[in-house]
Design a protein around this motif. Structure first.
Motif, mmCIF file in Angstrom:
data_model
loop_
_atom_site.group_PDB
_atom_site.id
_atom_site.type_symbol
_atom_site.label_atom_id
_atom_site.label_comp_id
_atom_site.label_asym_id
_atom_site.label_seq_id
_atom_site.Cartn_x
_atom_site.Cartn_y
_atom_site.Cartn_z
ATOM 1 N N CYS A 842 0.837 -1.199 0.000
ATOM 2 C CA CYS A 842 0.000 0.000 0.000
ATOM 3 C C CYS A 842 0.873 1.252 0.000
ATOM 4 O O CYS A 842 0.636 2.193 -0.764
ATOM 5 N N VAL A 845 2.498 1.719 -3.471
ATOM 6 C CA VAL A 845 1.588 2.253 -4.479
ATOM 7 C C VAL A 845 1.348 3.743 -4.238
ATOM 8 O O VAL A 845 1.380 4.551 -5.170
ATOM 9 N N GLU A 846 1.116 4.116 -2.990
ATOM 10 C CA GLU A 846 0.898 5.527 -2.664
ATOM 11 C C GLU A 846 2.106 6.366 -3.053
ATOM 12 O O GLU A 846 1.968 7.457 -3.625
ATOM 13 N N LEU A 865 -6.524 1.568 -3.857
ATOM 14 C CA LEU A 865 -5.847 1.726 -2.565
ATOM 15 C C LEU A 865 -6.758 1.299 -1.421
ATOM 16 O O LEU A 865 -6.314 0.636 -0.474
ATOM 17 N N ARG A 869 -6.134 -1.716 1.440
ATOM 18 C CA ARG A 869 -6.267 -1.513 2.893
ATOM 19 C C ARG A 869 -7.313 -2.448 3.485
ATOM 20 O O ARG A 869 -7.115 -3.002 4.581
#
Length: 895
Positions: A842, A845-846, A865, A869
């Motif tokens: 995560c 990717v962010e 996203l 999560r």
């Protein structure tokens, strides 16, 4: 009048009423040009005319008023807003009528938007033809226009092409003759080559219509034709399907569907089909599945072609549903939305009518009597809608979308599937006859005009005295999300409470303010008889309902409601057990809904994951394919979620083998002609799931069949319904020889379904690297998404796919797909990362997207996203429960 509420909308100082569009197409130089003459009503004094234009080279504009012509004094182009403003020396007074003429030209690009080129193989060489894709905002890339859906006008299209090409448009051609005039300025661009013969094709004028459903095409097309008699208008019109010569033999089925459903639509809507013909054009390069251009449907090969001798059941259904959906639009186009925030008026309408109601009538007339479109809707549309709408990053069905970046992103499961689902729920609540009567009133009342959402529901209310459909549907359309109904039992019956359902189970008070009007449709038993109460409604947060809970009961009869239902574990066990009985009051559709609900609830922490597996084990003697399909979706989702937990994966595969291999042994590998479709689909599913469970016996059988085909060229041991799983199994459990064989097959496909992307199943690093290279160098833009989905479904390649996307983000093929295409970029983002399942993933990717311009895929990124999560929470919450249930199951089955 002259200024709309936001900066993204055109000024309203003038109104277009008619377009004369002349377009020349040079398929050798891959360019086009022409001129547009637009008749305008001047609504306010003005000397400036602002309209849409995108990536067109524009000539000198002229303005004619009462025979007086003036040339532009200048013009300005706003590239970001895709507009041009022409200024003229003289002010035109309000109330006058003028004609604005603009020459233009541009290259034929490959973006699959606007007016573009498509490639096909002719005598071993690449050849081209041209066609349009204007929805939502790309008519402006083909000719300058007031490119907003509410600014309807009539269109007269004229096309100039080489003499050997066929020209198509919305209306039938009214004349065609050799073109000998040497033009430069009047039509824009360079003179046409004198080395070729040219022709000019003029088409009849259209009814008033929005710019996004205007269409034209030019190329070496051939066609099939049938005549159809329309019962209401009492006229006979031609229906044709066009393609390049190499695939026209695969187009007959789609034509037949159109021939059969068009008269049904006239009867059901009580509205005459307004055009004198209906064509379909099959395109080799096409971004969406298909497009409802009025009178000229367009679509990709996989959506409209099939070889009757090699077509599987899935392919037949896909073509039938697609074509029926687009023919539904031919009536929906009579009344289109005023702006894109009401897109669902188009797409939800066409989805429900074209893929459920009309196909149900179609099958009831014994064309495909065993198809179950209403049941399949639950898995094909309702569940995909609920899955997306369970996210905080979802959006309402009717959502603000000011500019093209927002508009493109709402062509999703909410506009199509959730929109269709709430309409289906309303239809079930008030009765299908009243629903259809309301649709008929709506179409007649707003013919050739534009509407907003409440126009539809007002018409349905008129057809249903005592029901206020506007009020009933308001929160379903304008609010994000949907409810979960929690059922508890008391002395007098049941107590119900509704709350917004969030996939993670984490619901903040600010996200739980909406109270929906929920049709409960309670099925129960009294005196041995099944009773369905469709009048029961939950309009408040909580409510008590009198009910005999000593007898079987269930909410959401037929799984028509757009909500989840949460029962106590004890009641769920009773419902699941009752559902297995021979004469249960719970239907196939009920069983599907039960399993989908408990699966979603366990993901959200509102039930135990072990409850889901207990239901599945209890239903191990199920006979219906669609229930088994629901079971398979649940088990495959668990494999993907827990893919980095080896012991869980091993035990899940064992569970899958225990459920599906016995079905394979019972049904075998052969497909007798005329067997029930449900058996055909169950056999295919069981074999495919047995491969997912890595059953060696099934794998060996499929590999043997593939080997026989490669060695002999004899396809007799590869039934059409097993083609995909055989090819994927050969690659997944084979080596370089099998891989190269499927690449060869894919590069010279005999049918659309042979573009299988089976190479994405490899477990060999060297072969996976070849697959990545193939995507970059040989894949058509429209096919990239198939490769990505295949790689995402492969545990071996899943994480490498994310790295591949990041490494190649700025390469031409990726940036083109992400920035230019209508839908592909959105799907690439979600497919690349949707399987990630750790906090490190995560954060990665962010970090990657932090400095990227995500304006064209912001919704997909946010949803992806959030999905990561949620998966993290799900794994932490359920791993022990899942592992514990599987261990107990393993011990039980070994006793």
């Amino acid at each position: 009048m002259s200024v709309q509420n936001d900066k993204y909308r055109l000024p309203l100082n003038v109104k277009p009423t008619h377009y004369d569009v002349t377009v020349w197409t040079d398929l050798e130089k891959l360019s086009f040009g022409g001129s547009v003459k637009i008749s305008l009503d001047v609504l306010e004094d003005t000397s400036a005319f602002t309209l849409n234009s995108n990536k067109l080279e524009l000539g000198t504009a002229s303005l004619n008023s009462d025979g007086n012509e003036q040339l532009q004094s200048g013009h300005t182009i706003d590239t970001d807003m895709q507009r041009v403003t022409f200024n003229f020396p003289t002010i035109l007074p309000a109330g006058s009528s003028v004609q604005l003429k603009i020459p233009f030209n541009a290259p034929l690009g490959s973006s699959m938007t606007g007016y573009y080129k498509a490639a096909w193989e002719k005598d071993g060489k690449t050849a081209h033809y041209s066609l349009t894709q204007f929805e939502p905002t790309d008519a402006r890339a083909a000719f300058p226009s007031w490119d907003e859906p509410a600014l309807k006008a009539t269109y007269a299209i004229t096309m100039i092409s080489r003499a050997e090409n066929v020209n198509l448009s919305n209306m039938p051609a009214i004349s065609e003759e050799p073109y000998k005039h040497d033009f430069v300025d009047t039509l824009g661009g360079a003179p046409l080559s004198k080395d070729s013969e040219w022709k000019i094709t003029r088409f009849a004028t259209t009814p008033p219509m929005s710019s996004y459903i205007v269409a034209f095409a030019s190329g070496p097309f051939v066609h099939l034709e049938e005549k159809v008699h329309l019962p209401l208008s009492n006229k006979t019109i031609p229906l044709r399907i066009y393609s390049t010569p190499d695939v026209i033999h695969q187009a007959a089925f789609a034509l037949d569907v159109a021939v059969r459903v068009l008269p049904i639509y006239e009867t059901v809507f009580e509205v005459e089909y307004p055009l004198p013909k209906l064509d379909t054009l099959v395109a080799a390069d096409f971004d969406a599945g298909a497009m409802e251009n009025w009178g000229l449907i367009t679509g990709r090969t996989t959506a409209l072609l099939l070889d009757p001798a090699r077509a599987d059941v899935h392919a037949k259904k896909n073509v039938a549903y697609t074509q029926s959906h687009e023919v539904a639009h031919m009536f929906g186009n009579i009344t289109t939305m005023a702006w894109w925030d009401s897109l669902f008026l188009n797409e939800a309408f066409a989805t429900l009518m074209g893929e459920v109601i009309i196909i149900t009538i179609f099958t009831s007339r014994r064309i495909f009597p065993e198809w179950r479109p209403d049941s399949e809707f639950i898995s094909d549309h309702l569940q995909s809608a609920l899955a997306l709408d369970a996210k905080l990053s979802s959006h309402p069905i009717e959502v603000e979308c000011p500019d093209a970046n927002h508009i493109n992103q709402i062509f999703d499961a909410l506009s199509y599937s959730k929109g269709a689902s709430v309409l289906r729920m309303l239809s079930d609540y008030i009765g299908e006859d009243k629903f259809l009567k309301g649709v008929s009133i709506y179409l007649k009342r707003h013919q050739f005009s534009n509407t907003v959402t409440n126009d539809l529901f007002s018409a349905i209310s008129e057809a249903t005295p005592g029901v206020d459909a506007v009020q009933l549907m308001d929160n379903w359309i304008t609010k994000i999300g949907f409810p979960v109904i929690t059922v508890t039992e008391n002395e007098s019956g049941i107590h119900l409470r509704q709350d917004r359902f969030i996939e993670s189970g984490v619901v903040e008070p600010k996200d739980n303010e909406t109270v929906w009007s929920v049709p409960l449709s309670i099925v129960s038993e009294k005196n041995g008889q099944k009773i369905v109460d469709k009048t029961a409604m939950l309009e408040d947060r909580e409510k008590n309902i009198a009910l005999d809970t000593s007898r079987p009961f269930k909410l959401n009869s037929g799984t028509v409601g757009v909500y989840r239902v949460s029962y106590t574990p004890e009641r769920l066990a009773k419902i699941a057990a009752e559902a297995t009985k021979e004469n249960s009051i719970f239907t196939l559709e009920d069983r599907m809904g039960i399993l989908y609900d408990v699966t979603a609830l366990s993901k959200a922490g509102l039930a135990k994951l072990s409850d889901t597996l207990t239901v599945i084990e209890l239903w191990s003697n199920e006979k219906e394919h669609l229930v088994w399909s629901s079971i398979s979706q649940t088990l495959l989702s668990l494999l993907v979620t827990f893919w980095e937990h080896p012991k869980i994966v091993e035990n899940l595969r064992a569970l899958i083998r225990s459920l599906f291999v016995p079905i394979v042994k019972r049904l075998g590998y052969e497909y007798p002609p005329d067997e029930p479709i449900d058996i055909t689909e169950l056999r295919t599913l069981a074999i495919s799931m047995s491969v997912s469970g890595e059953d060696q016996g099934v794998i060996n059988e499929l590999k043997s069949r593939f080997s026989h085909y490669v060695q002999t060229g004899d396809r007799s041991r590869i039934p059409a319904d097993l083609q995909s799983v055989i090819f994927r199994s050969a690659v997944r459990f084979g080596g370089a020889e099998e891989y190269e064989a499927v690449v060869k097959i894919q590069e010279t496909p005999k049918t659309p379904t042979e573009r299988l992307t089976a190479m994405t199943a490899t477990q060999d690093q060297a072969l996976l690297d070849k697959t990545f290279s193939y995507i970059l160098t040989k894949s058509r833009d429209q096919d990239i998404i198939y490769y990505f989905r295949g790689l995402q479904g492969n545990n071996f390649s899943r994480r490498q796919l994310a790295g591949f996307f990041k490494t190649n983000y700025d390469l031409a093929c990726f940036s083109r797909a992400i920035q230019l295409h209508f839908l592909i970029g959105v799907y690439l983002v979600s497919s690349s990362f949707s399987g990630m399942s750790s906090k490190a993933d995560c954060e990665d990717v962010e970090s990657f997207f932090k400095d990227k311009d995500n304006s064209k895929y912001s919704m997909a990124l946010a949803q992806t996203l959030e999905g990561i999560r949620t998966r993290i929470i799900y794994i932490e919450r359920s791993s022990d429960d899942l592992a514990g249930w599987l261990q107990k199951w393993e011990k039980r089955t070994k006793l």
